[in-house]
Design an enzyme around this catalytic site. Structure first.
Site, short mmCIF file in Angstrom:
data_model
loop_
_atom_site.label_atom_id
_atom_site.label_comp_id
_atom_site.label_asym_id
_atom_site.label_seq_id
_atom_site.Cartn_x
_atom_site.Cartn_y
_atom_site.Cartn_z
N THR A 153 37.14 32.29 39.98
CA THR A 153 36.64 32.76 41.50
C THR A 153 35.45 33.64 41.25
O THR A 153 34.32 33.10 41.05
CB THR A 153 37.67 33.65 42.41
OG1 THR A 153 38.16 34.80 41.49
CG2 THR A 153 38.99 32.82 42.88
N LYS A 179 42.53 33.75 34.45
CA LYS A 179 41.48 34.25 35.32
C LYS A 179 41.80 35.46 35.99
O LYS A 179 42.88 35.96 36.20
CB LYS A 179 41.06 33.22 36.63
CG LYS A 179 42.36 33.05 37.63
CD LYS A 179 42.33 34.13 38.69
CE LYS A 179 40.98 34.26 39.40
NZ LYS A 179 40.85 35.26 40.46
N THR A 190 44.68 40.50 40.41
CA THR A 190 44.48 39.06 41.19
C THR A 190 43.97 38.36 39.68
O THR A 190 42.99 38.04 39.41
CB THR A 190 43.32 39.01 42.04
OG1 THR A 190 43.52 39.89 43.17
CG2 THR A 190 42.93 37.56 42.39
N GLU A 276 34.40 42.52 38.22
CA GLU A 276 33.33 42.13 38.85
C GLU A 276 32.08 43.54 39.15
O GLU A 276 32.23 44.47 39.20
CB GLU A 276 33.79 42.06 40.58
CG GLU A 276 34.64 41.07 40.76
CD GLU A 276 35.47 40.91 42.02
OE1 GLU A 276 35.82 39.98 42.63
OE2 GLU A 276 35.66 42.10 42.79
N ASN A 402 31.91 42.43 46.72
CA ASN A 402 32.93 42.39 47.47
C ASN A 402 32.60 42.48 48.94
O ASN A 402 33.46 42.52 49.77
CB ASN A 402 33.90 43.42 47.04
CG ASN A 402 34.64 42.87 45.89
OD1 ASN A 402 35.68 42.31 46.12
ND2 ASN A 402 34.41 43.20 44.61
N SER A 407 32.73 35.36 53.08
CA SER A 407 31.65 34.17 53.51
C SER A 407 30.84 33.87 52.41
O SER A 407 30.01 32.74 52.55
CB SER A 407 30.58 35.10 54.46
OG SER A 407 30.28 36.39 53.82
#
Length: 407
Positions: A153, A179, A190, A276, A402, A407
């Site tokens: 992702t 992942k 996650t 991230e 984040n 979107s």
């Protein structure tokens, strides 16, 4: 034991495929298949979050009831979490579609999903993707790598590894892919991790090796303090190595468990370092602890401290934040005994001794903390136990990713 090239297709009898199904992304592959030519014994560990995604519930049923599996179908982009009966029904539809295309039993098809919470899957796109995956599956290394890419992702790179060991004169292979980049916190994250092996091994030994190792690997990583709805680690064994059966508690079990640990630790560290917005893998070692629980609690508290993570991002040897995180961890220790070091490929430096700062070079400390992998070592001088946790620095990039993820 030897590390070899490849991932989930490295073990005998396993194939993989990837496809761009348009689940959410418009410009990349977003579905993957792992397939075994022979039904596999299964083991798994899952999120501790009370809110569990539909695939987690589906997979737990397969694993806990000892149902053999020949396939894992994974999609990225939509997590199929908080989707009610409709979402769980899509798991059943996915399994039936895979069973039809692959000529296998539907009840044993395992499912993984990752992405946005609360959205329903476009099931027709998913079914079309399954049909293409079934046609494209291949045993080559590249197919495994492409499958690892398809489940990403916000990850910046695929994560895969394979190792071999000798068991009774037979070569046994373990390969894996994973992942994970955000919503990462101890007790898994996650993250999806899929591991394949051609070992002949008992169900008890397979599940025990995985369950015992998760606490030392995936449960020791953190990016942002959020424990996900979708955490899943699945381990499939098809027995095609034709070794003498590995049983729990034997020397062969210990050898298998050690190899599995190498796979899990590698994937866990890759997840932590790919947090991230991260620029560095942050490793925390607590040594000299009186017991394993104390060591783990302290290491996790340090690696989860946002103030410490921002200091690592700024290459600032702000040792007070580390002592503070140790102090609120809930573990008892004597602050006046703590020694603290920072280490990276640029060298090693001691920052505090017996709980207070020593005379050290700020310039050298900054150089050490400016590397892509940084380690903090806290010696609490109470015993011989150790624990290691992994995380990453915290940068503004995390907010950028984040703030508008849906979107």
């Amino acid at each position: 034991m030897k590390i070899i090239k490849g991932g989930v297709t490295a073990a005998k009898g396993f194939e993989a495929a990837s496809v761009a199904a348009g689940i959410k992304y418009k410009d990349r592959t977003d579905m993957a298949l792992i397939y075994s030519k022979k039904p596999c014994k299964t083991a798994g560990t899952f999120t501790t979050n009370v809110v569990k995604a539909a695939p987690v519930k589906w997979d737990k049923n397969v694993v806990e009831n000892g149902i053999k599996s020949q396939a894992i179908v994974v999609n990225s982009g939509i997590a199929n979490a908080c989707t009610g009966e409709e979402g769980y029904g899509y798991c059943e539809e996915t399994a039936k579609a895979a069973a039809k295309e692959l000529g296998i039993e539907a009840e044993g098809v395992l499912i993984g999903s990752t992405g946005v919470i609360g959205m329903q899957l476009p099931i027709d796109k998913l079914k079309n993707g399954i049909a293409k995956l079934a046609v494209n599956k291949n045993k080559d290394i590249e197919s495994g790598t492409q499958a690892a890419k398809a489940i990403m992702t916000t990850d910046t790179a695929e994560k895969e590894i394979a190792v071999t060991i000798e068991v009774g004169g037979k070569t046994v292979t373990i390969g894996g892919m994973a992942k994970g980049s955000g919503m990462i916190h101890p007790n898994m994250c996650t993250m999806l991790s899929f591991i394949t092996t051609d070992a002949v091994i008992s169900k008890k030994a397979l599940q025990s090796a995985l369950s015992e190792d998760v606490s030392e690997t995936y449960n020791m990583i953190s990016v942002d303090g959020d424990t996900s709805t979708n955490d899943t680690v699945l381990l499939l064994a098809n027995g095609l190595a034709k070794n003498e059966k590995i049983k729990y508690g034997t020397k062969d079990y210990e050898k298998f468990a050690e190899a599995l640990h190498i796979v899990n630790e590698y994937l866990a560290k890759k997840i932590a370092g790919d947090g991230e917005g991260a620029t560095a893998l942050f490793e925390v070692k607590v040594v000299g602890a009186s017991d394993k629980t104390q060591a783990k609690t302290l290491a996790k508290s340090i690696v989860c401290s946002n103030l410490t993570k921002t200091a690592i991002a700024g290459h600032d040897a702000n040792w007070g934040r580390i002592l503070c995180a140790m102090g609120y961890s809930g573990a008892q220790f004597e602050p006046e005994k703590v020694d603290l070091f920072f280490e990276s490929k640029a060298g090693k430096i001691q920052i505090i001794e017996n709980g207070t700062a020593i005379d050290y070079s700020e310039e050298k400390a900054t150089e050490i903390l400016s590397q892509s992998e940084v380690t903090a070592i806290a010696d609490i001088k109470e015993g011989a136990e150790t624990a290691t946790a992994w995380g990453c620095d915290l940068t503004h990039g995390y907010i950028d990713i984040n703030a508008d993820y849906r979107s």
